[in-house]
Design a protein around this motif. Sequence first.
Motif, PDB file in Angstrom:
ATOM      1  N   HIS A 268       0.802  -1.225   0.000  1.00 10.33           N
ATOM      2  CA  HIS A 268       0.000   0.000   0.000  1.00 10.33           C
ATOM      3  C   HIS A 268       0.835   1.276   0.000  1.00 10.33           C
ATOM      4  CE1 HIS A 268      -3.879  -2.059   1.687  1.00 10.33           C
ATOM      5  NE2 HIS A 268      -3.544  -2.460   0.462  1.00 10.33           N
ATOM      6  N   CYS A 269       2.140   1.159   0.224  1.00 11.68           N
ATOM      7  CA  CYS A 269       2.982   2.365   0.216  1.00 11.68           C
ATOM      8  C   CYS A 269       3.198   2.809  -1.218  1.00 11.68           C
ATOM      9  CB  CYS A 269       4.328   2.095   0.889  1.00 11.68           C
ATOM     10  SG  CYS A 269       5.437   3.521   0.785  1.00 11.68           S
ATOM     11  N   ILE A 270       2.812   4.043  -1.513  1.00 14.24           N
ATOM     12  CA  ILE A 270       2.959   4.535  -2.900  1.00 14.24           C
ATOM     13  C   ILE A 270       4.278   5.289  -3.073  1.00 14.24           C
ATOM     14  CG2 ILE A 270       0.451   4.649  -3.247  1.00 14.24           C
ATOM     15  CD1 ILE A 270       0.876   7.787  -3.062  1.00 14.24           C
ATOM     16  N   ASP A 271       5.123   5.220  -2.071  1.00 17.71           N
ATOM     17  CA  ASP A 271       6.464   5.814  -2.117  1.00 17.71           C
ATOM     18  C   ASP A 271       6.420   7.313  -2.426  1.00 17.71           C
ATOM     19  OD1 ASP A 271       9.114   5.563  -1.668  1.00 17.71           O
ATOM     20  OD2 ASP A 271       9.638   4.821  -3.669  1.00 17.71           O
ATOM     21  N   CYS A 272       5.411   7.991  -1.844  1.00 10.16           N
ATOM     22  CA  CYS A 272       5.267   9.435  -2.099  1.00 10.16           C
ATOM     23  C   CYS A 272       6.232  10.266  -1.263  1.00 10.16           C
ATOM     24  CB  CYS A 272       3.836   9.870  -1.797  1.00 10.16           C
ATOM     25  SG  CYS A 272       3.390   9.609  -0.064  1.00 10.16           S
ATOM     26  N   ARG A 273       6.780   9.670  -0.228  1.00  8.08           N
ATOM     27  CA  ARG A 273       7.757  10.308   0.667  1.00  8.08           C
ATOM     28  C   ARG A 273       7.163  11.462   1.480  1.00  8.08           C
ATOM     29  NH1 ARG A 273      12.846   8.616  -0.359  1.00  8.08           N
ATOM     30  NH2 ARG A 273      13.824  10.477   0.506  1.00  8.08           N
ATOM     31  N   PHE A 274       5.827  11.547   1.508  1.00  4.39           N
ATOM     32  CA  PHE A 274       5.178  12.598   2.289  1.00  4.39           C
ATOM     33  C   PHE A 274       5.542  12.442   3.771  1.00  4.39           C
ATOM     34  CE2 PHE A 274       0.759  14.721   3.076  1.00  4.39           C
ATOM     35  CZ  PHE A 274       1.408  15.929   3.353  1.00  4.39           C
ATOM     36  N   CYS A 275       5.637  11.167   4.230  1.00  2.00           N
ATOM     37  CA  CYS A 275       5.958  10.909   5.646  1.00  2.00           C
ATOM     38  C   CYS A 275       7.342  11.459   5.994  1.00  2.00           C
ATOM     39  CB  CYS A 275       5.876   9.413   5.951  1.00  2.00           C
ATOM     40  SG  CYS A 275       6.777   8.386   4.795  1.00  2.00           S
ATOM     41  N   ILE A 276       8.259  11.459   5.034  1.00  2.00           N
ATOM     42  CA  ILE A 276       9.615  11.975   5.295  1.00  2.00           C
ATOM     43  C   ILE A 276       9.597  13.498   5.272  1.00  2.00           C
ATOM     44  CG2 ILE A 276      12.027  11.950   4.514  1.00  2.00           C
ATOM     45  CD1 ILE A 276      11.317   9.316   3.009  1.00  2.00           C
ATOM     46  N   ILE A 285      10.670   6.695   8.395  1.00  2.00           N
ATOM     47  CA  ILE A 285      10.214   5.726   9.398  1.00  2.00           C
ATOM     48  C   ILE A 285      10.051   4.335   8.769  1.00  2.00           C
ATOM     49  CG2 ILE A 285       7.723   6.148   9.097  1.00  2.00           C
ATOM     50  CD1 ILE A 285       9.513   5.590  12.470  1.00  2.00           C
ATOM     51  N   ARG A 286      10.022   4.263   7.453  1.00  2.00           N
ATOM     52  CA  ARG A 286       9.887   2.957   6.789  1.00  2.00           C
ATOM     53  C   ARG A 286      11.147   2.110   6.948  1.00  2.00           C
ATOM     54  NH1 ARG A 286       8.498   4.866   0.908  1.00  2.00           N
ATOM     55  NH2 ARG A 286      10.300   6.126   1.431  1.00  2.00           N
ATOM     56  N   GLU A 287      12.230   2.782   7.398  1.00  2.00           N
ATOM     57  CA  GLU A 287      13.475   2.025   7.626  1.00  2.00           C
ATOM     58  C   GLU A 287      13.521   1.396   9.017  1.00  2.00           C
ATOM     59  OE1 GLU A 287      16.564   4.804   6.766  1.00  2.00           O
ATOM     60  OE2 GLU A 287      16.122   4.818   4.619  1.00  2.00           O
ATOM     61  N   ALA A 302       0.349  12.372   7.828  1.00  2.00           N
ATOM     62  CA  ALA A 302       0.667  12.476   6.400  1.00  2.00           C
ATOM     63  C   ALA A 302       0.207  11.229   5.650  1.00  2.00           C
ATOM     64  CB  ALA A 302       2.176  12.676   6.231  1.00  2.00           C
ATOM     65  N   CYS A 303       0.564  10.070   6.211  1.00  2.00           N
ATOM     66  CA  CYS A 303       0.258   8.821   5.504  1.00  2.00           C
ATOM     67  C   CYS A 303      -1.248   8.533   5.509  1.00  2.00           C
ATOM     68  CB  CYS A 303       1.035   7.663   6.135  1.00  2.00           C
ATOM     69  SG  CYS A 303       1.006   6.190   5.115  1.00  2.00           S
ATOM     70  N   ASN A 304      -1.921   8.866   6.607  1.00  2.00           N
ATOM     71  CA  ASN A 304      -3.366   8.655   6.644  1.00  2.00           C
ATOM     72  C   ASN A 304      -4.064   9.470   5.559  1.00  2.00           C
ATOM     73  OD1 ASN A 304      -3.398   6.784   8.675  1.00  2.00           O
ATOM     74  ND2 ASN A 304      -3.872   8.219  10.305  1.00  2.00           N
ATOM     75  N   LEU A 316      -1.204   2.698   7.909  1.00  2.00           N
ATOM     76  CA  LEU A 316       0.012   2.076   7.343  1.00  2.00           C
ATOM     77  C   LEU A 316       1.209   2.467   8.218  1.00  2.00           C
ATOM     78  CD1 LEU A 316       1.509   0.522   5.183  1.00  2.00           C
ATOM     79  CD2 LEU A 316       1.517   2.565   3.738  1.00  2.00           C
ATOM     80  N   ILE A 317       1.185   3.722   8.677  1.00  2.00           N
ATOM     81  CA  ILE A 317       2.117   4.098   9.749  1.00  2.00           C
ATOM     82  C   ILE A 317       1.225   4.254  10.982  1.00  2.00           C
ATOM     83  CG2 ILE A 317       3.798   5.756  10.606  1.00  2.00           C
ATOM     84  CD1 ILE A 317       4.376   6.578   7.748  1.00  2.00           C
ATOM     85  N   SER A 318       1.570   3.553  12.044  1.00  2.00           N
ATOM     86  CA  SER A 318       0.659   3.541  13.184  1.00  2.00           C
ATOM     87  C   SER A 318       1.367   3.871  14.485  1.00  2.00           C
ATOM     88  CB  SER A 318       0.000   2.161  13.285  1.00  2.00           C
ATOM     89  OG  SER A 318       1.013   1.206  13.532  1.00  2.00           O
TER      90      SER A 318
HETATM   91  S1  SF4 Z   1       3.364   8.618   3.358  1.00  2.00           S
HETATM   92 FE1  SF4 Z   1       2.685   6.502   3.449  1.00  2.00          FE
HETATM   93  S2  SF4 Z   1       2.459   5.981   1.310  1.00  2.00           S
HETATM   94 FE2  SF4 Z   1       3.711   7.818   1.329  1.00  2.00          FE
HETATM   95  S3  SF4 Z   1       5.828   7.047   1.388  1.00  2.00           S
HETATM   96 FE3  SF4 Z   1       5.186   7.351   3.514  1.00  2.00          FE
HETATM   97  S4  SF4 Z   1       4.446   5.335   4.110  1.00  2.00           S
HETATM   98 FE4  SF4 Z   1       4.502   5.333   1.895  1.00  2.00          FE
END
Ligand code: SF4
Length: 480
Positions: A268-276, A285-287, A302-304, A316-318
């Motif tokens: 489900h992660c679209i690799d948008c990097r919004f969380c970073i 945080i995905r690391e 951000a991810c929600n 997805l990030i909780s």
């Molecule tokens: S915000 Fe969510 S969907 Fe986007 S990169 Fe981070 S974990 Fe993935």
Amino acid sequence: MAIAKPSADNSNPDKEVALYAETDRIHPRKVKGTFRTLKWWSMVLFLAFYHLAPFIRWDRGPGAPAQAILADIGGRRIYLFALEIWPQEIYYLTGLLFFAAVALFMMSAVAGRVWCGFMCFQTVYTDLFVAVERWIIGDRSARIHLDRKPWSADKFAKKTAVNLLWALIGASSGIGFTLFFGDAFQTLTEIFTGEAGGAIYGTIAVVGGCCYLLAGYGREQVCIYACPYSRFQSAMFDEHSLIISYEAWRGEPRAPARKGQSFEGRGHCIDCRFCIQVCPTGIDIREGNQLACIGCGLCIDACNGIMDRYGLPRGLISYDSTVNIAAHERGEKGSFKLIRPRTLVYTAILTLVGALMVVSLAKRTTLEVSILHERSPLYVQLGNGTLRNGYTYKVLNMIREDHSFTLGVDGIAGATVQVVGAEGEGLDVPGDSVGTFRVYVTAPESATKGKTTPLYFILTDKRDGHVLRSSALFAGPEAP
Ligand code: SF4
Ligand code: SF4
């Protein structure tokens, strides 16, 4: 700085690698959501308390400071509402600090780095300083763009405005700090009329300067490298502590996606990097869990938002425990476990310390004495054969009324007491002060028991007959 270090593949063992790498300035992106709202509220409460608490009044009677929270350096007293701590009672403050430290450990064991993410002054002021930057320059991309641009009138004007506002906030934090050390209304007037002392202006400069530098320029570096609490905080966590985690089992394999596309056979992660981009410490945080994560939850917001946009379930990030994340992976719901050995131990310590403090406060007296035996000489043999010992006898009168006492001794037959300079007058101690007296006790040698004999001082309040009995020792020659 560079040092010879073997490369990972050992192909060039003499290759020099830099041990120092300059970090890029982090410009967190704006985000909306539950955790962001909580952070705003936490900031408002913190700043409201910090700046308004010194103005809360507390009536302690005539002649006493009317400020509810006051550290009166000159008067050597700390006032906390009804509690008044004298230098001799500093153990109350130690107890309070110990209680606060264990409460912080408990908070970490239950809810992870909630202190760092929401309540720490470094977080609060950094958030405020970033908000100022955002207001003057714009969101993340505008700030990055301005940083990369060569100096121009526009860049100079914006940077100056930001720094001036930061300095103003820093100064207000310095002023707020000084108000806890003197009457807030009077100190504030003196500061702005130029009548305050050099110590006050110096304190404002130091506290304000630290605020400006740490929140304006130190930022996440303070949390990662300077804060000792972040180093040992993880020792308070267990598998049931709530932490910020990326649910990799659900997010991977990550890949960019278009709206409306199927997520069948992919993560489900679209690799948008919004969380970073929203992260105030700039980590991914995905690391996995990292020391630099202050637990602010902004990556969750951000991810929600992204999950909502793509019609995917939130979380997805909780903000959950390791145990629950494993349960989610197995398709189970998971639950929050508050009662466990660690939290029980912290609760027991908190209860014990709290109870001890309540009992000692309930039994607190407003009259105390301290007795110091003179060391040189320990005793004097008088011409008539009696022994004389000297003492410094201090009476702490912790109420605001003058008191007069008589002093006697007990425990040695025939012993008499003499207060130097107050023969037959008694001991007069003004209200809210410490009376210091030089006292001689004389006793027949035959009534003493060699090198030390127990002795009791009897202090009697002339007004109500209240008696305070304190033990001491009477020194004499070694018994033959
Ligand atoms: S915000 Fe969510 S969907 Fe986007 S990169 Fe981070 S974990 Fe993935
Ligand atoms: S990873 Fe998430 S919770 Fe941790 S500091 Fe960054 S935004 Fe905050």
